[in-house]
Design a protein around this motif. Structure first.
Motif, mmCIF file in Angstrom:
data_model
loop_
_atom_site.group_PDB
_atom_site.id
_atom_site.type_symbol
_atom_site.label_atom_id
_atom_site.label_comp_id
_atom_site.label_asym_id
_atom_site.label_seq_id
_atom_site.Cartn_x
_atom_site.Cartn_y
_atom_site.Cartn_z
ATOM 1 N N ASN A 135 0.847 -1.178 0.088
ATOM 2 C CA ASN A 135 0.124 0.114 0.153
ATOM 3 C C ASN A 135 0.882 1.240 0.207
ATOM 4 O O ASN A 135 0.484 2.325 -0.659
ATOM 5 C CB ASN A 135 -1.028 -0.090 1.248
ATOM 6 C CG ASN A 135 -2.162 -0.845 0.712
ATOM 7 O OD1 ASN A 135 -2.859 -0.526 -0.076
ATOM 8 N ND2 ASN A 135 -2.623 -1.642 1.477
ATOM 9 N N THR A 136 2.156 1.183 0.569
ATOM 10 C CA THR A 136 2.972 2.614 0.715
ATOM 11 C C THR A 136 3.544 2.600 -0.551
ATOM 12 O O THR A 136 3.353 3.687 -1.273
ATOM 13 C CB THR A 136 4.086 2.335 1.677
ATOM 14 O OG1 THR A 136 3.282 1.919 3.082
ATOM 15 C CG2 THR A 136 4.900 3.146 1.699
ATOM 16 N N LYS A 194 0.841 3.901 -2.941
ATOM 17 C CA LYS A 194 0.350 5.329 -2.591
ATOM 18 C C LYS A 194 1.414 6.485 -3.003
ATOM 19 O O LYS A 194 1.226 7.276 -3.671
ATOM 20 C CB LYS A 194 0.486 5.503 -1.109
ATOM 21 C CG LYS A 194 -0.486 6.968 -0.546
ATOM 22 C CD LYS A 194 -0.848 6.707 0.849
ATOM 23 C CE LYS A 194 -1.741 7.506 1.258
ATOM 24 N NZ LYS A 194 -2.189 7.644 2.859
ATOM 25 N N LYS A 207 -4.611 5.735 -7.139
ATOM 26 C CA LYS A 207 -5.677 6.156 -6.294
ATOM 27 C C LYS A 207 -6.190 4.933 -5.320
ATOM 28 O O LYS A 207 -6.072 3.760 -5.643
ATOM 29 C CB LYS A 207 -6.943 6.438 -7.114
ATOM 30 C CG LYS A 207 -6.521 7.532 -8.191
ATOM 31 C CD LYS A 207 -6.780 8.994 -7.468
ATOM 32 C CE LYS A 207 -6.450 10.121 -8.472
ATOM 33 N NZ LYS A 207 -6.118 11.345 -7.859
ATOM 34 N N ARG A 208 -6.875 5.414 -4.255
ATOM 35 C CA ARG A 208 -7.218 4.345 -3.361
ATOM 36 C C ARG A 208 -8.079 3.252 -3.760
ATOM 37 O O ARG A 208 -7.954 2.081 -3.668
ATOM 38 C CB ARG A 208 -7.991 4.993 -2.096
ATOM 39 C CG ARG A 208 -8.621 4.144 -0.972
ATOM 40 C CD ARG A 208 -9.385 4.619 0.087
ATOM 41 N NE ARG A 208 -8.960 5.575 0.663
ATOM 42 C CZ ARG A 208 -7.979 5.301 1.754
ATOM 43 N NH1 ARG A 208 -7.977 4.214 2.380
ATOM 44 N NH2 ARG A 208 -7.519 6.558 2.563
ATOM 45 N N LYS A 209 -8.942 3.511 -4.692
ATOM 46 C CA LYS A 209 -9.949 2.389 -5.263
ATOM 47 C C LYS A 209 -9.037 1.504 -6.175
ATOM 48 O O LYS A 209 -9.161 0.194 -5.924
ATOM 49 C CB LYS A 209 -10.962 2.882 -6.248
ATOM 50 C CG LYS A 209 -11.998 1.782 -6.805
ATOM 51 C CD LYS A 209 -13.015 2.542 -7.556
ATOM 52 C CE LYS A 209 -13.917 1.396 -8.185
ATOM 53 N NZ LYS A 209 -15.031 2.250 -8.907
ATOM 54 N N ARG A 229 -5.706 0.979 -5.558
ATOM 55 C CA ARG A 229 -4.675 0.502 -4.795
ATOM 56 C C ARG A 229 -5.414 -0.834 -4.036
ATOM 57 O O ARG A 229 -4.967 -1.862 -3.805
ATOM 58 C CB ARG A 229 -4.457 1.430 -3.628
ATOM 59 C CG ARG A 229 -3.215 2.353 -3.854
ATOM 60 C CD ARG A 229 -2.707 3.059 -2.764
ATOM 61 N NE ARG A 229 -3.518 3.491 -1.696
ATOM 62 C CZ ARG A 229 -3.960 4.588 -1.772
ATOM 63 N NH1 ARG A 229 -3.432 5.560 -2.456
ATOM 64 N NH2 ARG A 229 -4.683 4.947 -0.591
ATOM 65 N N ASN A 230 -6.574 -0.824 -3.718
ATOM 66 C CA ASN A 230 -7.507 -1.873 -3.015
ATOM 67 C C ASN A 230 -7.772 -3.188 -3.757
ATOM 68 O O ASN A 230 -7.697 -4.145 -3.411
ATOM 69 C CB ASN A 230 -8.920 -1.394 -2.451
ATOM 70 C CG ASN A 230 -8.781 -0.438 -1.405
ATOM 71 O OD1 ASN A 230 -8.010 -0.302 -0.584
ATOM 72 N ND2 ASN A 230 -9.693 0.431 -1.140
ATOM 73 N N ASP A 275 -3.544 -4.412 -4.417
ATOM 74 C CA ASP A 275 -2.342 -4.169 -3.171
ATOM 75 C C ASP A 275 -2.061 -5.617 -2.774
ATOM 76 O O ASP A 275 -0.995 -5.928 -2.543
ATOM 77 C CB ASP A 275 -2.901 -3.398 -1.969
ATOM 78 C CG ASP A 275 -4.337 -4.291 -1.530
ATOM 79 O OD1 ASP A 275 -4.971 -5.018 -2.097
ATOM 80 O OD2 ASP A 275 -4.755 -3.637 -0.213
#
Length: 151
Positions: free
Chosen positions: A118-119, A122, A127-129, A131-132, A135
């Motif tokens: 995740n790091t 990031k 973007k978070r979506k 990454r999820n 990951d």
């Protein structure tokens, strides 16, 4: 067969000139898969499996089609080195997979692989979506790279 040590696992692989090892970052909802190729000495992201236990036959087909020679499954340990609460479930899955796949399998410390993944994602401005979604695959790559480092 579940290998008791890294040395035993590597011994079985070193008999082959070139080998491929599947890395699994096991998760309750989704599991990331990556493949380490000894010829290029690199872990390659593969895919995310939703509920890997229910899709075991699909996973076994993938293992056969990709000519996988070994499996490394991330084992969640606490920071003090003791086994995390959900680890027994993962050990049972590993035993089932090793028995059905008929290839050497080992459990390996996966502490911080998902956090590191995740790091990295990031810092790459993912973007978070997104990454999820990826990951777990990146964590599986980190698991493999850590295992084969200095071998």
């Amino acid at each position: 067969m579940i290998c008791e040590s890294k040395a035993d696992f590597l011994k079985t692989l070193k008999e082959l000139k070139i080998f491929k090892v599947l890395g699994i970052d096991f998760g309750a909802r989704k599991s990331g898969l990556a493949i380490y190729n000894s010829e290029i000495r690199l872990a390659i992201p593969t895919e995310v499996f939703e509920d890997i236990e229910k899709n075991l036959e699909v996973l076994l087909t993938l293992i056969k089609e990709m000519d996988i020679n070994g499996i490394i499954i991330g084992l969640p340990l606490k920071f003090d080195g003791s086994i995390a609460a959900n680890a027994k479930h993962i050990v049972k899955f590993a035993e089932t997979l090793a028995t059905k796949a008929h290839i050497p399998t080992i459990l390996s410390d996966e502490r911080c692989t998902t956090a590191l993944a995740n790091t990295l994602l990031k810092e790459s401005n993912i973007k978070r979506k997104k990454r999820n979604q990826i990951d777990d695959i990146v964590a599986a790559c980190i698991l493999l790279e850590n295992f084969f480092q200095n071998t």
